[in-house]
Design an enzyme around this catalytic site. Structure first.
Site, short mmCIF file in Angstrom:
data_model
loop_
_atom_site.label_atom_id
_atom_site.label_comp_id
_atom_site.label_asym_id
_atom_site.label_seq_id
_atom_site.Cartn_x
_atom_site.Cartn_y
_atom_site.Cartn_z
N GLY A 251 0.84 -1.20 0.00
CA GLY A 251 0.00 0.00 0.00
C GLY A 251 0.87 1.25 0.00
O GLY A 251 0.83 2.05 -0.91
N GLY A 480 1.34 -6.27 4.45
CA GLY A 480 2.69 -6.80 4.46
C GLY A 480 3.39 -6.57 5.77
O GLY A 480 4.39 -7.21 6.07
N GLY A 527 -4.16 -2.62 17.87
CA GLY A 527 -3.67 -3.51 18.91
C GLY A 527 -4.21 -3.12 20.28
O GLY A 527 -4.66 -3.97 21.05
N ARG A 642 7.83 -1.38 22.44
CA ARG A 642 7.86 -2.82 22.62
C ARG A 642 7.73 -3.53 21.27
O ARG A 642 6.93 -3.13 20.43
CB ARG A 642 6.72 -3.26 23.53
CG ARG A 642 6.80 -4.72 23.94
CD ARG A 642 6.08 -4.94 25.25
NE ARG A 642 4.64 -4.84 25.08
CZ ARG A 642 3.85 -5.89 24.87
NH1 ARG A 642 4.36 -7.10 24.79
NH2 ARG A 642 2.56 -5.74 24.76
N ASN A 645 6.65 -8.72 17.54
CA ASN A 645 7.14 -9.88 16.80
C ASN A 645 8.44 -9.50 16.09
O ASN A 645 8.41 -8.86 15.04
CB ASN A 645 6.08 -10.33 15.79
CG ASN A 645 6.50 -11.60 15.05
OD1 ASN A 645 7.67 -11.79 14.72
ND2 ASN A 645 5.54 -12.46 14.78
N GLN A 652 10.15 -5.16 8.58
CA GLN A 652 9.74 -3.77 8.34
C GLN A 652 10.95 -2.86 8.24
O GLN A 652 11.01 -1.97 7.39
CB GLN A 652 8.81 -3.28 9.46
CG GLN A 652 7.40 -3.84 9.36
CD GLN A 652 6.74 -3.47 8.06
OE1 GLN A 652 6.44 -2.31 7.79
NE2 GLN A 652 6.53 -4.45 7.21
N GLY A 716 5.75 2.43 16.45
CA GLY A 716 5.46 2.00 15.09
C GLY A 716 6.76 1.79 14.35
O GLY A 716 7.77 2.43 14.66
N VAL A 717 6.75 0.88 13.38
CA VAL A 717 8.01 0.50 12.73
C VAL A 717 7.96 0.57 11.21
O VAL A 717 8.97 0.34 10.56
CB VAL A 717 8.43 -0.92 13.16
CG1 VAL A 717 8.69 -0.98 14.65
CG2 VAL A 717 7.38 -1.96 12.76
N GLU A 719 7.65 2.94 8.89
CA GLU A 719 8.18 4.00 8.04
C GLU A 719 9.56 4.50 8.46
O GLU A 719 10.30 5.06 7.65
CB GLU A 719 7.18 5.17 8.02
CG GLU A 719 5.90 4.76 7.33
CD GLU A 719 4.75 5.72 7.57
OE1 GLU A 719 4.55 6.61 6.76
OE2 GLU A 719 4.03 5.54 8.59
#
Ligand code: FES
Ligand code: FES
Lengths: 754, 194
Positions: A251, A480, A527, A642, A645, A652, A716-717, A719
């Site tokens: 996306g 993804g 989440g 945190r 996974n 990412q 967040g990871v 970008e």
């Protein structure tokens, strides 16, 4: 009731009992994806399907004066040719913006052309081959006006907003005083090109009407918002629109906002009373579906004698279309990172005859960081300091400007660990001093990565059934990043279960709204909603059990209970408890349903500055004779709260770093200014990295425990990996060659003739 | 100034001739081809000669595992094996594969048991959005069958570079291909020893 549903983290099981969170599970959707069973939008074939092919304008400005509709219609298999002369009507004026994010669209409302690639017709046929042929037969004739596609002939203006509603200018301190007090001033200009998302899956839709009910199979990053927008275009109740988007073939921001071609296909399906499939061709993705707009940036920095930043003035001219506004908020990249007495970030707009740009993976941050991180390298050089030393010297201990503390900021550890793994200590400071055994010039560069941690309103539902099974639901989006996996892990954690023990439903708009998958905020937002809905369901179970004299948990209300492997147990004595199933069976209830929303605790949002951080180190090798540049090694260390996974998070980061490589060395849309068309609108000439372009990547996960960012501690990871990387590679090229290239992407011709 | 719009050269006019010839004298003609797809022998009546192997698989046979990323031979998403060789199915007219054996992503696993390359992609996280994945896997299967690049990451990266992954899953892809190669080599060795 014993389970606290506020965002107070103390209510959460700190040992993460029975949870897969933090574990590198393989993707839940992985088997579907490696066996070809994952269904993307264009894989759907309802009965009676008709195929649509869009026709795009081949001029950038003017009007269509004729099209051979007759020739097209005569072609065997053609069902209908839609042009402005028989255009479908819409309940919303496409020339009006639709809040919150809707752009002005081209829905055949007139004959004018405002950019190359704009939809000017839609051909629908029994087969894809016939529709494609019909589209070619239309042979549009134009009245052409001069295309304004460059800095020279575009129209500059002062924008109302940049990015998504952000202020066009931000400042703190007194810039003039700070520059006056500076010992050294470094100033340079940078430019970044137009880039196109180029998700591997072209934008597609399969639209099916049933009366005034509409079902859409389409890749979509913002299910609920899109449903509302389609409902307005087609004048139907929002609950009549269903979007199914279980998998997106990428996306990167391009599938969050409505676009003209998809709406036209939906309208065609309504008119023809048949399901219609439209998939854009690769070339058609260079126009009506957004892109990263071009920028021309200037960075001026004032430095004290000992290498401290006193002033930063970051300016960007950001390109947008002639008829709508989305401006890369590039200068804002300078806001959160380095401590300076004074700062001014400001933007101007530039109107061009192009499709409206839009958010593309790290919008603003990527282009702005590219310029900033090179400028920082230039400033370090001007002060005679090692680039890492310089960054540490100017480390922001609190948010520049506001002075707010960071909710967490393990950037120092990122610098340290990244430098160590990369071997930064061995770097010789002067450029053009390192060579490998084959005589290639070797350069080492670094950049700092930073990205904000937004959260979007999201909702989720957890159902615990009397047979002990658990269903969790939210309309999440997997493009993804691994939502099917990471969100299930978070949901399971709240319930004290393993991820495989819950049934997880996602990817359909009929489920609770999981918000937008963008801004690197989806895992945190959806989440947290999932986690909260699980706690809500458990609270309801606890309510039943602690008030039931027959339950071993009777009276434990004040002490509290915890979920443990499908049981609720007493907090003070985990051997005493009972199964979810038993609680419900005895209470003769078939299920309990927990529902929740996600929200950042407003107090925390006010009090703290929230960002993910990282440090990227890159090695390039340059052939001194041919000028060929190869990125040979990259190490990124990232701290983003945190990690749910690690396997997916690493992916990412790798993806982001590869995008950074692409930005630095490969991708750019080249416009032929005579026609205003993108000359390289395909995957052969619009270069994106291939496997051989990224020989060695390493991502280090730096732990960060952030109790303030949200109750699940997730930042967040998606970008952040691009930011930092672009600068690191450009700085490595300088270090290898001594040539400072400030226009991206860096090409052979920029460093030839060394 | 009024100018004629740009058109793509050649392709449409050739196609027009063929398609009109299909309707000569108002009679619709069709072609029949025989193929073995993932082990199943099939006879397919093609009503249109313009159909590519990719569109035949996706739109007519509902074998949608094979993906279309560019339709121009530039991305590799549509890679399938034709008589054991890796090809871009978007550049292959269906008519031209009469009599061939075609293997697609749907034909790799044996029941619930993944093909070693599929298992390796899953384990190494050689995928993100999954859209390029069928093509990557088919390329890898072809590559391994050709016995190329065994144990050589640089060659693997080079030989897998016809398959673009916009998500940037390359590290995992390379690891997966190498792991599957190793497994394949072990199996061959065992077979030889036996
Ligand atoms: S779809 Fe065939 S190579 Fe891209
Ligand atoms: S996994 Fe998304 S394009 Fe490769």
């Amino acid at each position: 009731m014993s389970l606290d549903l506020s965002s107070d983290t103390s209510a959460r099981p700190t040992t993460r009992y029975g949870s897969n969170s933090g574990q590198p599970l393989t993707r839940r959707d992985g088997i579907l994806k490696v066996t070809g069973q994952a269904t993307y939008a264009a894989d759907n074939h309802p009965a009676q399907l008709a195929y649509a092919v869009m026709v795009g304008a081949t001029i950038a400005r003017g009007r269509v004066t004729a099209m051979d509709v007759e020739a097209a219609s005569r072609h065997p298999g053609i069902i209908e040719v839609f042009t402005p002369d028989n255009a479908p009507a819409f309940a919303h004026d496409p020339d009006e913006k639709m809040p919150p994010f809707g752009f002005r669209l081209e829905l055949l409302q007139n004959h004018s052309v405002r950019y190359a690639g704009q939809p000017i017709a839609l051909v629908v046929a029994e087969t894809l081959e016939a529709a494609t042929e019909g589209a070619h037969l239309l042979q549009p004739v134009y009245e052409t006006d001069e295309a304004r596609t460059g800095l020279e002939n575009g129209v500059q203006f002062d924008p109302q907003a940049v990015g998504v509603g952000g202020p066009p200018s931000t400042s703190h301190g007194n810039l003039d005083t700070a520059f006056a007090a500076s010992e050294t001033i470094v100033e340079a200009e940078y430019s970044t090109p137009a880039q196109y998302h180029n998700a591997m899956e072209p934008h597609a839709v399969v639209a099916e009407w049933n009366g005034n009910h509409l079902t859409l199979d389409m890749p979509n990053q913002a299910l609920a918002m899109s449903c509302a927008s389609y409902a307005r275009y087609f004048d139907i109740p929002v609950e009549n629109v269903v979007i199914r988007s279980p998998f997106l073939g990428g996306g990167f921001g391009s599938k969050a906002i409505l676009n003209g071609p998809q709406i036209l296909a939906i309208a065609a399906a309504r008119k023809l009373k048949r399901p219609v499939k439209l998939a854009l061709t690769r070339a058609q993705m260079y126009g009506p579906v957004g892109h990263r707009g071009q920028t021309w940036q200037t960075l001026r920095m004032g430095l004290s004698a000992d290498g401290r930043l006193k002033a930063i003035h970051h300016r960007s001219i950001s390109a947008t279309s002639s008829f709508d506004d989305f401006l890369e908020p590039a200068a804002n990249a300078s806001l959160p990172l380095y401590a300076a007495d004074a700062l001014l970030a400001e933007h101007k707009g530039l109107r061009l005859d192009i499709g409206t740009p839009g958010p593309m993976r790290a919008p603003g941050e990527a282009s702005g960081s590219a310029a900033l991180e090179v400028a920082i390298d230039e400033a370090a050089e001007a002060c005679g300091l090692d680039p890492l030393e310089f960054r540490l010297l100017n480390y922001a201990e609190s948010e520049p400007g506001s002075g707010r503390p960071f909710s967490s900021k393990a950037l120092r550890e990122c610098y340290e660990r990244g430098a160590e793994v990369f071997g930064w200590q061995q770097r010789l400071r002067a450029p053009r001093t390192m060579r490998d055994d084959n005589g290639l010039l070797v350069g080492w560069g670094m950049g700092t990565a930073v990205f904000p941690c937004p959260m979007f309103p999201a909702q989720a539902r957890t159902t615990v059934r009397a047979d002990g099974s658990v269903l969790v639901e939210t309309g999440g989006v997997d493009m993804g990043q691994g939502a099917w996996t990471a969100l299930a892990q978070i949901a399971a954690e709240a319930l004290g279960l393993e991820a495989h023990e819950i049934e997880f439903r996602s990817g359909v708009s009929t489920l609770p709204d999981a918000g937008v998958a963008g801004g690197s905020g989806h895992t945190a937002s959806a989440g947290l909603a999932l986690s909260n809905s699980g706690l809500d369901a458990l609270a309801k179970l606890a309510e039943i059990a602690t008030n039931d004299p027959d339950s071993p948990l009777f009276g434990a209300g004040n002490i509290g209970v915890l979920p443990r492997g499908g049981r609720l147990v007493r907090r003070d004595d985990e051997s005493r408890g009972e199964r979810f199933a038993d609680i419900l069976t005895r209470a003769k209830q078939s299920e309990v349903i927990g529902e929740a929303k996600s929200m950042r605790e407003p107090g925390n949002a006010e009090k703290f500055a929230m960002y993910s951080h990282g440090a990227v180190f890159a090695e390039v090798k340059v052939d001194p004779d041919l000028g060929q540049i190869r990125t040979t090694r990259m190490v990124g260390a990232f701290a983003a709260g945190r990690v749910i996974n690690p396997r997916l998070v690493r992916s990412q980061y790798y993806g982001g770093m590869i995008w950074g490589t692409s930005f630095a060395l490969h991708e750019a849309a080249l416009i032929d200014h005579r026609t205003g068309r993108v000359m390289n609108a395909d995957l052969a000439e619009y270069h994106v990295p291939v496997n051989a372009d990224v020989p060695s990547l390493e991502a280090i996960l730096v732990a960060e425990d952030d109790p303030y960012v949200n109750a699940i501690g997730v930042k967040g990871v998606g970008e952040i990996g691009i930011t930092g990387t672009v600068g690191a590679i450009a700085n490595a090229v300088w270090h290898a060659t001594g040539r400072r290239v400030r226009n991206f992407p860096i090409h052979i011709e920029d460093i030839l003739g060394l | 100034m009024a100018i004629q719009g740009f058109i793509l050269p050649d392709i449409p006019s050739i196609a027009v001739q063929i398609s009109t010839s299909l309707f000569l004298n108002g009679v619709r003609m069709s072609l029949s081809i025989s193929l073995t797809i993932n082990g199943d022998a099939r006879t397919i009546v093609l009503e249109d000669p313009r159909v590519t192997l990719l569109d035949l698989l996706r739109e007519r046979l509902q074998l949608t595992g094979t993906k279309k990323g560019c339709d121009r031979g530039q991305c590799g998403a549509c890679t399938v094996l034709v008589d054991g060789r890796r090809i871009n199915s978007c550049l292959t007219l269906a008519m031209t594969v009469d009599g061939a054996h075609v293997t697609t992503i749907e034909g790799l696993a044996t029941g619930d048991e993944l093909h070693p390359v599929q298992a390796a992609f899953l384990e190494c996280d050689g995928l993100q959005c999954g859209y390029c994945t069928p093509g990557q896997i088919m390329s890898a299967v072809g590559l391994i069958a050709e016995g190329q690049a065994v144990g050589d990451p640089e060659r693997v990266r080079e030989l897998m570079s016809g398959n673009i992954c916009r998500c940037g899953a390359y590290k995992g892809i390379t690891e997966a291909v190498l792991a599957a190669m190793e497994k394949d080599a072990t199996i061959l060795k065992e077979r030889d020893a036996a």
